[in-house]
Write a protein that holds these residues in place. Sequence first.
Motif, PDB file in Angstrom:
ATOM      1  N   ALA A   5       5.878 -10.041   6.437  1.00 16.85           N
ATOM      2  CA  ALA A   5       5.956  -8.687   6.164  1.00 16.85           C
ATOM      3  C   ALA A   5       7.112  -8.000   5.910  1.00 16.85           C
ATOM      4  O   ALA A   5       7.162  -6.634   5.885  1.00 16.85           O
ATOM      5  N   ASN A  42       8.873  -2.688   9.474  1.00 17.17           N
ATOM      6  CA  ASN A  42       7.558  -2.708   8.818  1.00 17.17           C
ATOM      7  C   ASN A  42       6.251  -3.171   9.863  1.00 17.17           C
ATOM      8  O   ASN A  42       5.211  -3.553   9.640  1.00 17.17           O
ATOM      9  N   GLU A  95       2.455  -1.439  10.496  1.00 20.58           N
ATOM     10  CA  GLU A  95       1.283  -1.639   9.692  1.00 20.58           C
ATOM     11  C   GLU A  95       1.002  -3.166  10.080  1.00 20.58           C
ATOM     12  O   GLU A  95      -0.518  -3.273   9.965  1.00 20.58           O
ATOM     13  N   ALA A 133      -1.108  -2.389  13.334  1.00 25.40           N
ATOM     14  CA  ALA A 133      -2.316  -1.757  13.177  1.00 25.40           C
ATOM     15  C   ALA A 133      -3.450  -2.409  12.676  1.00 25.40           C
ATOM     16  O   ALA A 133      -4.524  -2.132  12.458  1.00 25.40           O
ATOM     17  N   LEU A 185      -7.844  -2.565  13.317  1.00 24.12           N
ATOM     18  CA  LEU A 185      -8.805  -2.692  12.248  1.00 24.12           C
ATOM     19  C   LEU A 185      -9.825  -3.981  12.370  1.00 24.12           C
ATOM     20  O   LEU A 185     -11.004  -3.746  12.015  1.00 24.12           O
ATOM     21  N   PHE A 216      -4.767 -13.307   3.196  1.00 21.27           N
ATOM     22  CA  PHE A 216      -4.289 -12.578   2.159  1.00 21.27           C
ATOM     23  C   PHE A 216      -4.404 -13.312   0.835  1.00 21.27           C
ATOM     24  O   PHE A 216      -3.954 -14.401   0.901  1.00 21.27           O
ATOM     25  N   GLY A 268      10.722  -1.281   3.200  1.00 22.38           N
ATOM     26  CA  GLY A 268       9.339  -1.428   2.635  1.00 22.38           C
ATOM     27  C   GLY A 268       8.450  -0.187   2.842  1.00 22.38           C
ATOM     28  O   GLY A 268       9.195   0.862   2.563  1.00 22.38           O
ATOM     29  N   VAL A 269       7.133  -0.463   2.727  1.00 21.66           N
ATOM     30  CA  VAL A 269       6.400   0.638   2.185  1.00 21.66           C
ATOM     31  C   VAL A 269       5.619   1.052   3.929  1.00 21.66           C
ATOM     32  O   VAL A 269       5.286   0.061   4.437  1.00 21.66           O
ATOM     33  N   HIS A 270       5.387   2.232   4.099  1.00 22.47           N
ATOM     34  CA  HIS A 270       4.900   2.875   5.347  1.00 22.47           C
ATOM     35  C   HIS A 270       3.973   3.686   5.357  1.00 22.47           C
ATOM     36  O   HIS A 270       3.713   4.397   4.432  1.00 22.47           O
ATOM     37  N   TYR A 271       3.021   3.557   6.268  1.00 21.19           N
ATOM     38  CA  TYR A 271       1.705   4.362   6.301  1.00 21.19           C
ATOM     39  C   TYR A 271       2.219   5.915   6.584  1.00 21.19           C
ATOM     40  O   TYR A 271       2.964   6.146   7.562  1.00 21.19           O
ATOM     41  N   ALA A 284      -3.888   2.400   6.521  1.00 17.67           N
ATOM     42  CA  ALA A 284      -2.561   1.700   6.715  1.00 17.67           C
ATOM     43  C   ALA A 284      -2.470   0.237   6.335  1.00 17.67           C
ATOM     44  O   ALA A 284      -1.473  -0.578   6.135  1.00 17.67           O
ATOM     45  N   LEU A 285      -3.823  -0.532   5.967  1.00 24.95           N
ATOM     46  CA  LEU A 285      -3.761  -1.878   5.366  1.00 24.95           C
ATOM     47  C   LEU A 285      -2.962  -1.710   3.935  1.00 24.95           C
ATOM     48  O   LEU A 285      -2.551  -2.632   3.583  1.00 24.95           O
ATOM     49  N   PRO A 303      -0.190  -0.080   2.658  1.00 25.25           N
ATOM     50  CA  PRO A 303       1.303  -0.301   2.826  1.00 25.25           C
ATOM     51  C   PRO A 303       1.468  -1.587   3.199  1.00 25.25           C
ATOM     52  O   PRO A 303       2.396  -2.412   2.867  1.00 25.25           O
ATOM     53  N   LEU A 304       0.653  -2.460   4.190  1.00 25.87           N
ATOM     54  CA  LEU A 304       0.758  -3.783   4.708  1.00 25.87           C
ATOM     55  C   LEU A 304       0.628  -4.695   3.350  1.00 25.87           C
ATOM     56  O   LEU A 304       1.528  -5.706   3.221  1.00 25.87           O
ATOM     57  N   LEU A 305      -0.247  -4.569   2.506  1.00 23.42           N
ATOM     58  CA  LEU A 305      -0.434  -5.312   1.434  1.00 23.42           C
ATOM     59  C   LEU A 305       0.628  -5.253   0.528  1.00 23.42           C
ATOM     60  O   LEU A 305       1.099  -6.433   0.134  1.00 23.42           O
ATOM     61  N   ASN A 354       3.764  -4.413   1.381  1.00 29.60           N
ATOM     62  CA  ASN A 354       4.796  -5.185   2.113  1.00 29.60           C
ATOM     63  C   ASN A 354       4.703  -6.702   1.984  1.00 29.60           C
ATOM     64  O   ASN A 354       5.685  -7.759   1.854  1.00 29.60           O
TER      65      ASN A 354
END
Lengths: 222, 222
Positions: free
Chosen positions: A188, A193, A196, A199, A203, A221, B112-115, B199-200, B202-204, B206
């Motif tokens: 990830a 990172n 996430e 988190a 979930l 995934f 990366g991408v963050h929530y 939050a899932l 941004p995880l995807l 990443n």
Amino acid sequence: MRIALLGGTGDIGRGLALRWAYDTDHEVVIGSRDPERAREKADEYETELDRRGVDAAVAGRENAAAVDGADVVVLAVPAYHLVETVETVAGELDRGTVLVSPAVGMKRDADGVHYNPPAAGSVTRLAADAAPDGVPVVGAFHNLAADRLANLDAALDVDTLVVGDDADAVERVTALAEGIEGLRALSAGPIANAPEVEALTPLLLNVAANNRDHHRVGVRFR
Amino acid sequence: MRIALLGGTGDIGRGLALRWAYDTDHEVVIGSRDPERAREKADEYETELDRRGVDAAVAGRENAAAVDGADVVVLAVPAYHLVETVETVAGELDRGTVLVSPAVGMKRDADGVHYNPPAAGSVTRLAADAAPDGVPVVGAFHNLAADRLANLDAALDVDTLVVGDDADAVERVTALAEGIEGLRALSAGPIANAPEVEALTPLLLNVAANNRDHHRVGVRFR
């Protein structure tokens, strides 16, 4: 490879210890603040492995002794014991050791379980901040249901996410993870990172609580 | 059932419109601030469906007109347009309408991408706060890769998570989701649990960015 599982007497530690001892040739050492308890649990795991026809030696030691000579140290302790645990073993860590952080900060209320990261931003970051200079930290194994992991009759067929800033350390932990049958490791990205990734654990607990037949749910995934 | 897709000219709107028109008998209405653009896109979707042998009528209207008479209204707009969009159509909403919120707040940096949730705690909560009294809001469809959804040749075989405080509304959206072939809906509980669901996404992103062959990755809970 020698793997020290600090907090190896707990749920996630038990699962990782059994899986590595059962599926791989890695040497597993259980660490605990209480060396008696570490040995007791190590004996218990050996007995279970023996019952399944696997003759694996699992050692049990006080945390600092467990870390001595380990290639990988898994911090399988609750998030609120993490910094203290790292400080206790810091003298035994060197640049050849990889620290692995599987812990997650969560809080539960009437609605469900919520991600509750420490001020550092994530537990993985907290571990990285606590680690001695030059000792790489990798986040992994956050999102595995402990009792499914510890049940060697249960198929995994799930993924774990790996975050880290040191490519060699990430590679070592990825290989360790994929030594476990049915477990796939996906990256990830860097430790930035980790929130996430962490988190995902609350979930999964909320999905488990709100759907039939998903009590020990994991994720793939695809 | 009549489904209005506000922001139905965008990526996720396109995917949902095509899948519902292709896989179900639901009536799909594309909404946009610009009715011309809505009709253009609706025609485009009709042409694609026709090419695949599906004779479905897809309407395109200005947002408020699209909502009129809809059983379900999907707010397929960016998070920062959400409140304004709900306010624009509020006069057409009644207690028989379910609002669906698929948007996520994210920010991207070098790692990366963050929530990046709004002050309300989640985008789903923001939508619930903006909705007229008595109009239920359900969070869903956050974690579907838009271009995989819009490609009718691509198998989905993934899950979407549903959060909501109104059991009937959750049931309606769950049925809508599962009308799409290869899509399974799982409950993550009440809207209070929306942050972990959102939050899932941004995880995807990443995971997609850090692993080969995972460019349009989704998730299955198992």
